[in-house]
Design an enzyme around this catalytic site. Structure first.
Site, PDB file in Angstrom:
ATOM      1  N   ASN A  17       0.870  -1.130   0.058  1.00 25.46           N
ATOM      2  CA  ASN A  17      -0.178  -0.049  -0.139  1.00 25.46           C
ATOM      3  C   ASN A  17       0.849   1.162  -0.131  1.00 25.46           C
ATOM      4  OD1 ASN A  17      -1.754   2.000   0.347  1.00 25.46           O
ATOM      5  ND2 ASN A  17      -2.192   1.722   2.493  1.00 25.46           N
ATOM      6  N   LYS A  66       0.028   4.235  -0.416  1.00 26.73           N
ATOM      7  CA  LYS A  66      -0.649   5.415   0.233  1.00 26.73           C
ATOM      8  C   LYS A  66      -0.615   6.629  -0.795  1.00 26.73           C
ATOM      9  CE  LYS A  66       0.229   3.825   4.699  1.00 26.73           C
ATOM     10  NZ  LYS A  66       0.123   3.918   6.104  1.00 26.73           N
ATOM     11  N   HIS A 102      -9.704   1.160   5.090  1.00 22.49           N
ATOM     12  CA  HIS A 102      -8.430   1.375   5.645  1.00 22.49           C
ATOM     13  C   HIS A 102      -8.651   2.515   6.780  1.00 22.49           C
ATOM     14  CE1 HIS A 102      -4.338   2.507   6.070  1.00 22.49           C
ATOM     15  NE2 HIS A 102      -3.855   1.510   5.531  1.00 22.49           N
ATOM     16  N   GLU A 121      -7.109   4.774   7.580  1.00 21.37           N
ATOM     17  CA  GLU A 121      -6.608   6.240   7.368  1.00 21.37           C
ATOM     18  C   GLU A 121      -7.907   6.775   6.437  1.00 21.37           C
ATOM     19  OE1 GLU A 121      -2.839   5.664   5.254  1.00 21.37           O
ATOM     20  OE2 GLU A 121      -1.995   5.418   7.290  1.00 21.37           O
ATOM     21  N   GLU A 143      -5.355  -4.583  10.713  1.00 21.09           N
ATOM     22  CA  GLU A 143      -4.331  -3.734  10.925  1.00 21.09           C
ATOM     23  C   GLU A 143      -4.779  -2.585  12.018  1.00 21.09           C
ATOM     24  OE1 GLU A 143      -2.253  -2.487   7.039  1.00 21.09           O
ATOM     25  OE2 GLU A 143      -4.331  -1.510   7.012  1.00 21.09           O
ATOM     26  N   GLY A 168       2.311   2.931  10.732  1.00 22.08           N
ATOM     27  CA  GLY A 168       3.450   3.667  10.445  1.00 22.08           C
ATOM     28  C   GLY A 168       4.137   4.230  11.750  1.00 22.08           C
ATOM     29  N   SER A 211       3.317  -1.727  10.207  1.00 22.64           N
ATOM     30  CA  SER A 211       4.995  -1.610  10.480  1.00 22.64           C
ATOM     31  C   SER A 211       5.498  -3.087  10.180  1.00 22.64           C
ATOM     32  CB  SER A 211       5.193  -1.262  11.879  1.00 22.64           C
ATOM     33  OG  SER A 211       4.766   0.001  11.992  1.00 22.64           O
TER      34      SER A 211
END
Ligand code: PEP
Length: 259
Positions: free
Chosen positions: A9, A11, A93, A95, A165, A171, A210
């Site tokens: 991904n 992003k 996701h 985000e 996730e 991240g 991560s």
């Protein structure tokens, strides 16, 4: 045995130059039998599709609209990403849930569009650090799964992927331990199994947060972890290739140990 799957991904990162740098070495590296999927930003799907043409690496989109066409400025439909060669689409996701207010209901509508178009939805689920600290991990992740089960039924998950996730691991460098991830993956699989045991047995459940070349092997050694959704580490060519290789080696050694 479920197929191992590694999804990159990117992003909102990349450029035409970065694509030219990252994708050719990946195409040249055989990581068979691991299935690798690359999800660049929408703007680069066509270029990525051309660079991946003829290889085993598949293309995915990071998002798609719940609508198929019409007056939805700035949106991209599943038909459009399919036309550009995508086989997978990330949905829900964290985000998108966090920055764009995507609710479980909207995620289920997007999931439905992806699934009806014959693409593979990659349903992202996961709790925040505060939710984990408040012992709400189970409640949160099963609610996110139930949003799909209740609206679309278990068969909609037949050709889908779930990616666990935890938000606190994305991240941050704070990867969940293999045991922490395994316990959530097992819980999700058992929950889906109550609705449809065949779907649950076949469905890949990926871990994201991560993931890198150093930690993937320990994660994939767990019985319910079928691959990784990789953000930051997928933007470095060697790191991502090493991550895929580590997954391949693990799979080979597991196969060799089979009777
Ligand atoms: C992600 O974006 O889905 C992700 C897991 O990111 P990272 O690997 O950087 O934590």
């Amino acid at each position: 045995m479920r197929q191992k799957l590694i999804i990159a991904n990117w992003k909102m990162n990349g450029s035409t130059v970065l694509l030219e740098r990252l994708l050719p070495p990946l195409v040249r590296t055989s990581v068979k039998p691991v299935q690798v999927v690359v999800c660049p930003p929408m703007a680069y799907l066509a270029q990525a599709g051309a660079l991946l043409a003829g290889s085993r690496i598949m293309l995915g989109a990071q998002n798609a609209s719940e609508h198929n066409s019409g007056a939805y400025t700035g949106e991209t439909s599943v038909t459009m990403v399919k036309e550009l060669g995508c086989k997978y689409v990330l949905v829900g996701h964290s985000e998108r849930r966090h920055h764009y207010g995507e609710t479980d209901d909207l995620v289920a509508d997007k999931f439905a569009s992806i699934y009806k178009a014959g693409l593979v939805p990659v349903l992202c689920i996961g709790e925040t650090e505060a939710e984990r600290d408040a012992n709400k991990t189970r409640e949160v992740v099963l609610r996110q799964v139930d949003a799909i089960l209740e609206k679309l039924g278990p068969c909609a998950l037949f050709n889908a992927v779930v990616a666990y996730e935890p938000r606190w691991a994305i991240g941050t460098g704070n990867t969940a331990t293999p045991e922490q991830a395994q316990s959530v993956h097992q819980m999700v699989r058992e929950h889906i199994s109550e609705a449809d045991p065949i779907v649950a047995r076949h469905m890949p459940i990926l871990y994201g947060g991560s993931v890198n070349a150093d930690n993937i092997a320990d994660l994939l050694a767990m019985p319910d972890i079928d691959g990784g959704l990789v953000g930051g580490a997928s933007l470095e060519s060697e790191e991502f290739i090493d991550t895929c290789r580590a997954a391949r080696l693990l799979r080979n050694s597991m196969e060799e140990s089979l009777p």
